[in-house]
Design a protein around this motif. Sequence first.
Motif, PDB file in Angstrom:
ATOM      1  N   LEU A 165      34.239  38.076  42.001  1.00 30.59           N
ATOM      2  CA  LEU A 165      35.517  37.373  42.092  1.00 30.59           C
ATOM      3  C   LEU A 165      36.707  38.319  41.982  1.00 30.59           C
ATOM      4  O   LEU A 165      37.842  37.865  41.826  1.00 30.59           O
ATOM      5  CB  LEU A 165      35.592  36.286  41.006  1.00 30.59           C
ATOM      6  N   ASP A 166      36.462  39.615  42.075  1.00 30.30           N
ATOM      7  CA  ASP A 166      37.559  40.573  42.189  1.00 30.30           C
ATOM      8  C   ASP A 166      38.185  40.428  43.571  1.00 30.30           C
ATOM      9  O   ASP A 166      37.570  39.899  44.513  1.00 30.30           O
ATOM     10  CB  ASP A 166      37.044  41.989  41.978  1.00 30.30           C
ATOM     11  N   VAL A 211      41.489  32.385  43.293  1.00 29.52           N
ATOM     12  CA  VAL A 211      40.266  32.331  42.491  1.00 29.52           C
ATOM     13  C   VAL A 211      40.237  33.472  41.483  1.00 29.52           C
ATOM     14  O   VAL A 211      39.741  33.310  40.359  1.00 29.52           O
ATOM     15  CB  VAL A 211      39.008  32.329  43.378  1.00 29.52           C
ATOM     16  N   ASN A 212      40.783  34.629  41.838  1.00 24.58           N
ATOM     17  CA  ASN A 212      40.853  35.730  40.887  1.00 24.58           C
ATOM     18  C   ASN A 212      41.752  35.382  39.711  1.00 24.58           C
ATOM     19  O   ASN A 212      41.444  35.691  38.554  1.00 24.58           O
ATOM     20  CB  ASN A 212      41.348  36.996  41.595  1.00 24.58           C
ATOM     21  N   SER A 213      42.867  34.691  39.989  1.00 25.48           N
ATOM     22  CA  SER A 213      43.772  34.256  38.918  1.00 25.48           C
ATOM     23  C   SER A 213      43.129  33.169  38.070  1.00 25.48           C
ATOM     24  O   SER A 213      43.277  33.150  36.843  1.00 25.48           O
ATOM     25  CB  SER A 213      45.087  33.759  39.527  1.00 25.48           C
ATOM     26  N   ASP A 224      30.433  33.866  47.729  1.00 29.49           N
ATOM     27  CA  ASP A 224      29.358  34.657  47.143  1.00 29.49           C
ATOM     28  C   ASP A 224      29.589  34.952  45.665  1.00 29.49           C
ATOM     29  O   ASP A 224      28.767  35.628  45.033  1.00 29.49           O
ATOM     30  CB  ASP A 224      29.217  35.986  47.890  1.00 29.49           C
ATOM     31  N   GLY A 225      30.703  34.464  45.115  1.00 27.84           N
ATOM     32  CA  GLY A 225      30.993  34.723  43.710  1.00 27.84           C
ATOM     33  C   GLY A 225      30.024  34.019  42.771  1.00 27.84           C
ATOM     34  O   GLY A 225      29.333  33.072  43.149  1.00 27.84           O
ATOM     35  N   ARG A 226      29.962  34.503  41.534  1.00 27.88           N
ATOM     36  CA  ARG A 226      29.071  33.915  40.527  1.00 27.88           C
ATOM     37  C   ARG A 226      29.817  32.842  39.747  1.00 27.88           C
ATOM     38  O   ARG A 226      30.844  33.112  39.131  1.00 27.88           O
ATOM     39  CB  ARG A 226      28.567  35.004  39.576  1.00 27.88           C
TER      40      ARG A 226
END
Length: 415
Positions: free
Chosen positions: A154-155, A65-67, A190-192
């Motif tokens: 999302l870090d 997801v970070n990528s 919990d990411g935006r």
Amino acid sequence: MASARPYPRPSRRALLLGAGAGAAVLTTPGLAGTASARGSEVDTVVEWYDVTAATIGVITGPLQVNSSRTWAIGWIAAWRAVTRARGGAAADAALAGAVHETLTTLAPARAADLDEALAATLDRLGPAAAVRAAVESGRDAARDVLAERAGDGLDLASVNQPFTPPPAAPGVWQPTPPGYAAAVQAGQGDGRPFLIEDVPAYLPGPPPALDSGRYARDLAESRAVGAAQSTSRSERQTDVARFWAQTSLNGYTGALRAAVAGSVGGTARRVALVALFHAATVDAQIVTYAAKYRDLRWRPVTAIRTGDIAPDPEWTPLITTPAHPEYPSGHTTYAGAAEVVLRSLAGPPAGPVQLASPTAAGVTLTYRDWRELTRDNIDARVWSGIHFRHTDEVGAAVGRLVAAAGLARWDGRPL
């Protein structure tokens, strides 16, 4: 689960992206020599698509997801910059400036290669003042999007926050063999999001009860066809299972490239396709993990080894089970979202799309409709022995719903 809705009716903006896609074989080129030709001219959109893919590289699940976020930020910035440019070389320069600024910020170890790629693009576009100004406009757009997404959860540290599993109980997720690794991606839910607003609105209903007929059927299927030494799984099914053991982002990079390379639309239209694809699939991944860590459903290997229905302590899946809860399937949620974006904004493939996989050497799969990738993802996770079929089907439905809602909300507003 929220009720299924039809795909969004193509809007004025969506119709701008309505060109068909062409065939392509997935490769991961180095940053040098990534330019692709449309006729006798270099295609700057595909050139920087390949630069982005090479910078991201082949990734594992905890990095996905970070990528995907990196893709989304870079190409949203590019879309903003390109739509402000006046087409031609200025639009190409704006695209390059935006993606370059994003990637050098988020992947600073690749700065030298990225600088080389930008220099090659600018040498081709020439020294005109409008070109140089467009590069700076792209950089400004990237800085704006990076600032907007700061603190979005999302870090890597936020996504992969520590998680303590609950005590073992029927149906409850526990770390799985052979490594019994700690849970990953526990904070991803919990990411935006980029496009949708209300994540809980898209969460599916609960998985089937352990005493239901659906659960018993799914358990029997996963046990039979998903075992490492299964005698009921065909060679083709094994190939598909191993092929889609790769991360979804890696698996779909070639498919999206085929859509982008085959499009007859202009630069802004094709850049928006890339931006919306990654924004929608990030949103789908957030919803997936919010549900996974809400329901904490056990994996087939735990159910088969320790459950009440014909326990088999030696049963082993074909593919090593990922270290997170089972329901819903992340691969199929991603696939459902990708399918909606590609069908809605790119149209059907203009020809066969051939894809390869780092997890299935020598296997090439050919697709003629975007829905076929979703179908294979649903089947593959069962044939791998790591999911139940209902879980995969629900995941695809959730992904479709999230992407359709995201595209509908995007209509009429800037990314």
